[in-house]
Scaffold this motif. Structure first.
Motif, mmCIF file in Angstrom:
data_model
loop_
_atom_site.group_PDB
_atom_site.id
_atom_site.type_symbol
_atom_site.label_atom_id
_atom_site.label_comp_id
_atom_site.label_asym_id
_atom_site.label_seq_id
_atom_site.Cartn_x
_atom_site.Cartn_y
_atom_site.Cartn_z
ATOM 1 N N THR A 106 0.798 -1.221 0.000
ATOM 2 C CA THR A 106 0.000 0.000 0.000
ATOM 3 C C THR A 106 0.833 1.274 0.000
ATOM 4 O O THR A 106 0.469 2.262 -0.619
ATOM 5 C CB THR A 106 -0.897 0.004 1.248
ATOM 6 O OG1 THR A 106 -0.074 -0.303 2.389
ATOM 7 C CG2 THR A 106 -1.983 -1.039 1.151
ATOM 8 N N GLU A 162 -6.200 2.828 4.258
ATOM 9 C CA GLU A 162 -7.091 3.759 3.567
ATOM 10 C C GLU A 162 -7.783 4.676 4.561
ATOM 11 O O GLU A 162 -7.746 4.442 5.770
ATOM 12 C CB GLU A 162 -8.124 2.961 2.768
ATOM 13 C CG GLU A 162 -8.875 3.747 1.706
ATOM 14 C CD GLU A 162 -7.938 4.499 0.768
ATOM 15 O OE1 GLU A 162 -7.576 5.649 1.117
ATOM 16 O OE2 GLU A 162 -7.563 3.952 -0.284
ATOM 17 N N TYR A 177 -5.594 0.874 9.109
ATOM 18 C CA TYR A 177 -4.972 -0.174 8.306
ATOM 19 C C TYR A 177 -5.367 -1.555 8.809
ATOM 20 O O TYR A 177 -5.792 -1.736 9.951
ATOM 21 C CB TYR A 177 -3.447 -0.012 8.280
ATOM 22 C CG TYR A 177 -2.765 -0.021 9.636
ATOM 23 C CD1 TYR A 177 -2.367 -1.212 10.236
ATOM 24 C CD2 TYR A 177 -2.490 1.176 10.306
ATOM 25 C CE1 TYR A 177 -1.721 -1.217 11.463
ATOM 26 C CE2 TYR A 177 -1.832 1.178 11.536
ATOM 27 C CZ TYR A 177 -1.453 -0.018 12.100
ATOM 28 O OH TYR A 177 -0.812 -0.009 13.319
ATOM 29 N N LYS A 194 -5.438 4.195 -2.452
ATOM 30 C CA LYS A 194 -4.151 3.552 -2.211
ATOM 31 C C LYS A 194 -4.190 2.120 -2.761
ATOM 32 O O LYS A 194 -5.255 1.509 -2.843
ATOM 33 C CB LYS A 194 -3.834 3.510 -0.712
ATOM 34 C CG LYS A 194 -3.750 4.872 -0.024
ATOM 35 C CD LYS A 194 -3.448 4.682 1.463
ATOM 36 C CE LYS A 194 -3.688 5.951 2.269
ATOM 37 N NZ LYS A 194 -2.714 7.003 1.991
ATOM 38 N N ARG A 239 -3.684 -1.965 -2.667
ATOM 39 C CA ARG A 239 -3.879 -3.000 -1.656
ATOM 40 C C ARG A 239 -3.097 -4.229 -2.079
ATOM 41 O O ARG A 239 -2.858 -4.445 -3.264
ATOM 42 C CB ARG A 239 -5.362 -3.331 -1.494
ATOM 43 C CG ARG A 239 -6.216 -2.155 -1.066
ATOM 44 C CD ARG A 239 -7.660 -2.538 -0.813
ATOM 45 N NE ARG A 239 -8.453 -1.381 -0.398
ATOM 46 C CZ ARG A 239 -9.689 -1.448 0.094
ATOM 47 N NH1 ARG A 239 -10.286 -2.634 0.211
ATOM 48 N NH2 ARG A 239 -10.319 -0.359 0.459
#
Length: 314
Positions: free
Chosen positions: A87, A115, A205, A246, A248
């Motif tokens: 990430t 995120e 997170y 972002k 993953r």
């Protein structure tokens, strides 16, 4: 002469057995593992260090910044980083491995999400969530006295990276990014806001205990692509990069390129090591919520999983 050969053969067999069983290591120099500033990384790294010690290796822990650690991995001043998140760390990892001085030792088994996240009670104040455009339109609902009329987004420590300021600008969001000083401070902000039902959107997170303890959702930004970060013409804003969510994906192990040659047995153990989100989240919860010392959490895992890690050693 036959007796001498037999004795030499027996000695060689004994040495091979000793190394294979973990009672000897190729070098007595310490393998230097990096420590960062969040509980999961400390636990993950110290489990790995404990396994290497059980295998007969000398281990040293070195405090290092998440991104800046790559400089030390390149020079061999540092040897192993146990958590490079897809990430936030992929660009730095790719640059380092591209230099030939760092190697990707594979996945830890952990799968990462990092995120923007909000408590579910904020959905009543900002209809349309989890869509990012709804968040942009109701930014004032997330304002504080310090940021009004802008919404406040509580980001992770600056050393974590993440491009939050760039995203806010690219998506034209009326938010001010305020970075928490530490991982503990980040989740203290969440606990305080949640208890009072105050407005908050922050960096959360996974793997972590927070999504299990608190009801909430991740914001849904435009889907990530590598081009979104590198090419301004890609994405919803044709003039700026970082106009997407972002990435993953896996959490990786990264090592100094000389580690395998200097400590080949250790390299094999590191490569074999794996752990999953559920057990990591539970261990982080013990440390952060129950106040159990990280070393005690690690020791419990080592005891409960001896058969598992013994296979990696042998």
């Amino acid at each position: 002469m036959t007796n001498i050969i037999n004795k030499l053969g027996a000695a060689a067999l004994m040495l091979t057995t000793a190394v294979g069983s973990g009672s000897a290591a190729e070098s007595s120099d310490p393998i230097k593992l990096t420590l960062h500033d969040w509980s999961g990384q400390l636990i993950n790294t110290k489990i790995m260090g404990s396994i290497l010690q059980e295998a007969g290796y000398n281990v040293e822990y070195v405090q290092a910044d998440y991104i800046a650690q790559f400089a030390g991995l390149k020079t061999g001043d540092l040897h192993l980083a146990m958590e490079i998140w897809e990430t936030t760390g992929r660009e730095a990892l790719d640059e380092a491995t591209g230099s030939g001085k760092v190697v990707n030792v594979g996945e830890t088994g952990l799968m990462a999400i990092e995120e923007w996240w909000y408590p579910l009670y904020m959905k009543e104040r900002c209809p349309g969530l989890p869509n990012w455009e709804a968040l942009r339109d109701c930014a004032e609902e997330f304002a504080t006295a310090e940021t009004d009329p802008y919404g406040r987004y509580v980001g992770g420590p600056v050393t974590w990276g993440g491009f939050d300021e760039e995203r806010v600008e690219a998506l034209e969001m009326d938010f001010e990014v305020v970075h928490a000083g530490t991982d503990a401070a980040l989740f203290a902000e969440l606990e305080s806001a949640y208890q009072r039902q105050d407005p908050i959107v922050l960096w959360v997170y996974v793997p972590h205990w927070a999504p299990a303890k608190y009801e909430g959702e991740f914001v849904e930004f435009p889907a990530f692509s590598p081009e979104c970060y590198s090419d301004p013409s890609v994405g919803v804003n044709p003039n700026m990069a970082y106009d997407c969510g972002k990435p993953r994906g896996p959490i990786w192990k990264a090592a100094w390129s000389g580690l395998q040659e200097k400590w080949p047995g250790a390299y094999d153990i590191i490569e074999a090591y794996n752990i999953n989100n559920e057990e990591m989240s539970a261990m982080v919860g013990k440390a952060d919520l129950d106040g159990v010392d990280v070393d005690a959490v690690v020791a419990e895992w080592m005891t409960d999983n001896k058969d598992r890690w013994s296979e990696w050693v042998n």
